[in-house]
Design a protein around this motif. Structure first.
Motif, PDB file in Angstrom:
ATOM      1  N   GLY A  50       0.775  -1.311  -0.088  1.00  0.00           N
ATOM      2  CA  GLY A  50      -0.025  -0.006   0.068  1.00  0.00           C
ATOM      3  C   GLY A  50       0.739   1.194   0.002  1.00  0.00           C
ATOM      4  O   GLY A  50       0.176   2.544   0.381  1.00  0.00           O
ATOM      5  N   ASP A  52       3.740   3.389  -2.319  1.00  0.00           N
ATOM      6  CA  ASP A  52       4.254   3.626  -3.515  1.00  0.00           C
ATOM      7  C   ASP A  52       5.422   4.644  -3.584  1.00  0.00           C
ATOM      8  O   ASP A  52       6.222   4.435  -4.290  1.00  0.00           O
ATOM      9  CB  ASP A  52       3.378   3.821  -4.550  1.00  0.00           C
ATOM     10  CG  ASP A  52       2.132   2.891  -4.815  1.00  0.00           C
ATOM     11  OD1 ASP A  52       2.574   1.780  -4.558  1.00  0.00           O
ATOM     12  OD2 ASP A  52       0.911   3.157  -4.753  1.00  0.00           O
ATOM     13  N   GLY A 122      -1.275   5.870  -1.079  1.00  0.00           N
ATOM     14  CA  GLY A 122       0.000   5.073  -1.272  1.00  0.00           C
ATOM     15  C   GLY A 122       1.306   6.048  -1.125  1.00  0.00           C
ATOM     16  O   GLY A 122       2.359   5.650  -1.384  1.00  0.00           O
TER      17      GLY A 122
END
Length: 305
Positions: A50, A52, A122
């Protein structure tokens, strides 16, 4: 995760003043102490799924540190900086693979832009101001002093203050050392601000518990501590008062003189990083041992004119 941060030398400048050479950190500033903690936490979140990318805002050094440790962790980093940030610092951030967003306006505008970007799904906000993990990194500065001085602390710890991350980390360490029974002394915390942008110094000397309004964003060579409205102002003021410390301010002329003086002693330090030595050199001497940090390398900004 580590890049070998910490364990920086403590060297005497005078009989009563020593300097901690934090400009010898991997990214050439003390911000590595906190950035390694942020990156380690972000990596744990990324492995859990979750997450990024990492977003940070900085006047240069914190952004560089986040970019470097983000690269070490294999994370994508996006660093927001104010327009006019030192080109050498921007080059260093980009060299670590981070994307740079230059924001029109001052340091506060940059922070707002980064917080908006951090709202995206994210995204981990690697804030050296708000994230408590950062302070648990900067507190190691004082733990190292305790070790280097043979299980004791200096009488005075002088720190530059913009957002106050080094000062708040130092205050945290002092409390922990006392609770653990490792010291029964409490050094005075002396905070240094640029005279051009000194909202905390003004509030302290006025006897206020907080700043009442942002300071004007005037230009100063000490760009790294030119913060008109520090979000943790109340905590910083309380920490200084609780230790019997004070606030000092320095002019750009004093910074120029201090940078050249240190260079003649073999230490090339950036403009913000010499602020504490400039302040201590101009102020009446305090009793006992005083320690100042030299927080950033001169290679980041060059010799100021």
């Amino acid at each position: 995760m580590t890049l070998g941060e910490g364990r920086t030398p403590l060297v005497p400048l005078t009989e009563s003043v020593s300097a901690k050479l934090d400009f010898l950190m991997p990214t050439l500033s003390f911000k590595d102490r906190g950035a390694v903690m942020l990156a380690a936490h972000a990596l744990r979140l990324a492995r859990a799924g979750g997450l990024d990318r990492v977003v940070a805002d900085s006047s240069g050094n914190a952004g560089t540190a986040v970019a470097a440790y983000g690269a070490r962790a294999g994370l994508d980093s996006l660093v927001y900086v104010p327009e006019g940030t030192s080109p050498k610092k921007l080059e260093q951030i980009r060299a670590h693979g981070a994307r740079v967003v230059e924001v029109p306006g001052d340091r506060e505008a940059t922070a707002r832009a980064a917080r908006e970007a951090a709202d995206a799904p994210g995204t981990f906000y690697a804030s050296h101001v708000y994230n408590p993990y950062f302070l648990h990194g900067t507190k190691t500065y004082v733990y190292e002093l305790w070790e280097e001085l043979g299980g004791r602390l200096p009488d005075t710890i002088v720190v530059p203050v913009g957002n106050g991350t080094l000062l708040l980390g130092a205050a945290l360490a002092l409390d922990e050392l006392r609770r653990q029974g490792l010291t029964d002394t409490r050094p005075a915390l002396v905070a240094v601000q640029a005279e051009a942008v000194s909202p905390l110094a003004a509030a302290f000397h006025a006897g206020a518990d907080d700043i009442t309004a942002p300071a004007p964003a005037r230009p100063t060579l000490a760009e790294g501590i030119a913060v008109p409205a520090p979000p943790r102002a109340r905590q910083i003021l309380r920490a200084v008062r609780e230790t019997g410390g004070t606030f000092l301010t320095v002019t750009d002329d004093q910074i120029r003189t201090a940078q050249r003086d240190l260079a003649k002693r073999g230490l090339f330090v950036e403009a913000t990083g010499v602020a504490c030595w400039a302040a201590v050199s101009a102020a009446p001497p305090r009793p006992g041992l005083t320690v100042v940090p030299l927080c950033g390398a001169g290679a980041k900004t060059g010799l100021v004119s």
